[in-house]
Structure formats: C-alpha cells, structure tokens
Scaffold this motif. Structure first.
Motif, PDB file in Angstrom:
ATOM      1  N   PHE A   1       0.675  -1.422   0.243  1.00 18.15           N
ATOM      2  CA  PHE A   1       0.322  -0.048   0.256  1.00 18.15           C
ATOM      3  C   PHE A   1       0.326   1.070  -0.230  1.00 18.15           C
ATOM      4  O   PHE A   1       1.810   1.017   0.797  1.00 18.15           O
ATOM      5  N   GLY A   2       0.258   2.024  -0.586  1.00 20.16           N
ATOM      6  CA  GLY A   2       1.533   3.195  -0.986  1.00 20.16           C
ATOM      7  C   GLY A   2       0.488   4.382  -0.710  1.00 20.16           C
ATOM      8  O   GLY A   2      -1.118   4.476  -1.531  1.00 20.16           O
ATOM      9  N   PHE A   3       0.468   5.945  -0.089  1.00 23.43           N
ATOM     10  CA  PHE A   3       0.308   6.763  -0.512  1.00 23.43           C
ATOM     11  C   PHE A   3       1.104   7.716  -1.120  1.00 23.43           C
ATOM     12  O   PHE A   3       2.026   8.346  -0.787  1.00 23.43           O
TER      13      PHE A   3
ATOM     14  N   ASP B   1       5.686   5.794   1.636  1.00 21.71           N
ATOM     15  CA  ASP B   1       5.076   6.811   1.402  1.00 21.71           C
ATOM     16  C   ASP B   1       5.702   6.672  -0.211  1.00 21.71           C
ATOM     17  O   ASP B   1       6.667   6.558  -0.289  1.00 21.71           O
ATOM     18  N   ILE B   2       4.590   6.631  -1.438  1.00 23.48           N
ATOM     19  CA  ILE B   2       5.341   6.575  -2.583  1.00 23.48           C
ATOM     20  C   ILE B   2       5.911   8.192  -3.292  1.00 23.48           C
ATOM     21  O   ILE B   2       7.147   7.474  -3.694  1.00 23.48           O
ATOM     22  N   GLU B   3       6.116   9.349  -2.634  1.00 24.79           N
ATOM     23  CA  GLU B   3       7.219  10.434  -2.947  1.00 24.79           C
ATOM     24  C   GLU B   3       8.713   9.587  -2.661  1.00 24.79           C
ATOM     25  O   GLU B   3       9.610   9.383  -3.195  1.00 24.79           O
TER      26      GLU B   3
ATOM     27  N   PRO C   1       5.654  11.090   4.936  1.00 26.01           N
ATOM     28  CA  PRO C   1       6.719  11.855   4.737  1.00 26.01           C
ATOM     29  C   PRO C   1       6.984  11.644   6.256  1.00 26.01           C
ATOM     30  O   PRO C   1       5.894  12.288   7.212  1.00 26.01           O
ATOM     31  N   GLU C   2       8.307  12.668   7.259  1.00 27.47           N
ATOM     32  CA  GLU C   2       8.755  12.847   8.066  1.00 27.47           C
ATOM     33  C   GLU C   2       8.165  13.748   8.028  1.00 27.47           C
ATOM     34  O   GLU C   2       7.560  14.238   9.799  1.00 27.47           O
ATOM     35  N   LYS C   3       7.878  15.345   7.874  1.00 23.17           N
ATOM     36  CA  LYS C   3       7.332  15.978   7.552  1.00 23.17           C
ATOM     37  C   LYS C   3       5.820  16.048   6.793  1.00 23.17           C
ATOM     38  O   LYS C   3       6.353  16.175   6.171  1.00 23.17           O
ATOM     39  N   PHE C   4       5.091  16.427   6.770  1.00 18.69           N
ATOM     40  CA  PHE C   4       3.331  16.248   6.686  1.00 18.69           C
ATOM     41  C   PHE C   4       2.819  17.834   7.320  1.00 18.69           C
ATOM     42  O   PHE C   4       2.874  18.526   8.270  1.00 18.69           O
ATOM     43  N   THR C   5       1.793  18.235   6.222  1.00 23.85           N
ATOM     44  CA  THR C   5       0.413  19.012   6.960  1.00 23.85           C
ATOM     45  C   THR C   5      -0.864  18.341   7.033  1.00 23.85           C
ATOM     46  O   THR C   5      -1.052  16.865   7.262  1.00 23.85           O
TER      47      THR C   5
ATOM     48  N   TYR D   1       4.253  19.361  10.389  1.00 24.16           N
ATOM     49  CA  TYR D   1       3.858  18.404  11.387  1.00 24.16           C
ATOM     50  C   TYR D   1       4.996  16.920  11.031  1.00 24.16           C
ATOM     51  O   TYR D   1       5.281  17.353   9.912  1.00 24.16           O
ATOM     52  N   SER D   2       5.845  17.023  12.723  1.00 24.93           N
ATOM     53  CA  SER D   2       5.955  15.646  12.366  1.00 24.93           C
ATOM     54  C   SER D   2       5.344  14.808  13.413  1.00 24.93           C
ATOM     55  O   SER D   2       4.874  15.117  14.890  1.00 24.93           O
ATOM     56  N   LEU D   3       5.536  13.696  13.620  1.00 21.39           N
ATOM     57  CA  LEU D   3       4.712  12.528  14.349  1.00 21.39           C
ATOM     58  C   LEU D   3       5.959  12.701  15.485  1.00 21.39           C
ATOM     59  O   LEU D   3       6.924  13.401  15.962  1.00 21.39           O
ATOM     60  N   ASN D   4       5.271  12.812  16.926  1.00 22.70           N
ATOM     61  CA  ASN D   4       6.241  13.187  18.434  1.00 22.70           C
ATOM     62  C   ASN D   4       6.247  11.904  18.649  1.00 22.70           C
ATOM     63  O   ASN D   4       5.542  11.122  19.881  1.00 22.70           O
TER      64      ASN D   4
END
Length: 237
Positions: free
Chosen positions: A19-21, A101-103, A156-160, A209-212
């Motif tokens: 699965f990819g996004f 993560d596809i990109e 990705p590591e940072k996202f909106t 944002y990034s995951l905490n």
C-alpha cells in the motif's frame, strides 16, 4: 537425511501487498506476471519460500527483487490455503502487508519487472485469489489504523494537517469534519509543529508537522477519537 515418509510436498508462496500514499490518494503496487499461467496479467509481488530462509526473509527478498524496495514497514498478515488456489500445484500462500510513502521510494522502484502503481478504486483484474488477499489486507489496515498510529508509515517525516486528514479519509472512504479532526489530533499531543509551511497549494500555506515519538505510547484512545463511531471497523481474523 531423514524425511517424513508418505507425506506430500507442498510449495509455500509469499505474496506482498504494498500500500502506498502519494499525499492525496491510496495506491497499490502491482507487477505484471512474467510466466504461465496468467502470464502478463497483474499480480501481487510474489515468490516461493526457499529451503534455508524464514518467511520474513523471503518477504524482504521478494519485495527487493521485484520492486527494488527495502527497509519498509512489512508485517505478516494471513495464510491462504485453499487446495485449488493455484491451478498448477498445491501452493500455500502467506501474505505480507507493506506500507510506504510513495514519494520517498519513487526513485527506488525497479522497472525491470513492469511494476506499476494503481489507484485503489481502479485496480485491474488480479490473478488467482489475489483480489481476496487485497480486500482482507484493506480490512486489516482499517482495523489497525483505528487503534494505532500505523498510517504514519505512509507519510513523509514532515506533513501537513490536510495531508493527514486525506490519509484517514482515503482509507475509510468518508469525509471527516475538518475542525473536529484538527482539534482532536492537536489535543492528542501526537504531533510536533514545525516552523515552516507548505505553500505549494496556496499563498497562505499550511504548517508542517512531524510525529511526536515520545507520546506514541498509550495513543490508542486518541486514534479512536479520530474515527466517527459509526465508521469503526470490526476486528479481522
């Protein structure tokens, strides 16, 4: 060498559901089958377990060999054992699910085996029981995503926040109220706000944002709150 007498040898196949996004849509990575039966039809990434490897090792080997992908989230999902599932021989299929993560992995995809991304709502006809495998994996992913922050593997590591909302809306095929989603996800303390914005879609932009990682433990209830109760999936076997 001692062997068990009077026992039929059975092949074990390992199939990987990837699965990819891409930030907007969910996609499934497929490969064009290179041999009979069903030659040139679309298939999951698959291969046979070798005598000296574990199932996990086989899944990683097959994924890298057919796609070039490695170091991705990969977990064993289910075993398919219907006697007639493969028309050639008795084959037990062990299914793995991968999230990427596809990109991030776009340049890593191996084109030698005619690998291609398909939108989840526009999949081609698949060989054997691979469609059943995909539907089961989708149900499993929905259930796990309602309990744990597993979907972050697709980002990705940072996202909106719009990307994160699209991630959940796409998986559960529903619309989520933007204000409620934003309030709930921010109050969970699961995210860290960055000092930079993504301005690719508008002049105003959206903060990254990034995951905490420090707050991941005990986040089950926070994830449950993101999904409307009437959309909560049932557990899968």
């Amino acid at each position: 060498m001692i062997k068990y007498s009077s026992q039929t040898r059975i092949l074990v196949a390992v199939d990987c559901i990837v699965f990819g996004f891409d930030g907007k849509d969910y996609k499934l990575l497929m490969v064009q089958r290179g041999f009979a039966p069903e030659k040139e039809k679309w298939s999951l990434m698959g291969g046979f377990l070798q005598p000296k490897e574990t199932l996990d090792a086989a899944a990683n080997r097959i994924l890298k060999q057919l796609t070039g992908l490695e170091n991705v989230y990969l977990e064993q999902m289910h075993t398919f054992s219907r006697p007639d599932r493969d028309p050639v021989e008795r084959v037990v299929g062990v299914v793995y699910m991968a999230l990427i993560d596809i990109e991030k992995y776009e340049t890593q995809i191996n084109e030698d085996f005619h690998v291609r991304w398909f939108l989840m709502n526009d999949l081609p006809q698949l060989i054997f029981d691979h469609e059943e495998m995909v539907q089961m994996a989708l149900c499993r992913l929905r259930y796990k995503a309602s309990m744990h922050p597993i979907l972050f593997e697709l980002l990705p590591e940072k996202f909106t926040l719009p990307q994160l909302q699209a991630l959940y809306e796409g998986l559960f095929d529903m619309k989520i109220d933007k204000r409620n989603f934003t309030r709930k996800i921010l109050s969970s303390n699961m995210l860290r706000k960055k000092n930079e914005k993504d301005k690719s879609s508008s002049k105003k932009g959206a903060y990254f944002y990034s995951l905490n990682e420090e707050t991941l433990k005990g986040t089950t209830q926070h994830i449950l709150n993101l999904i409307p109760k009437n959309e909560m999936p049932a557990p899968t076997e």
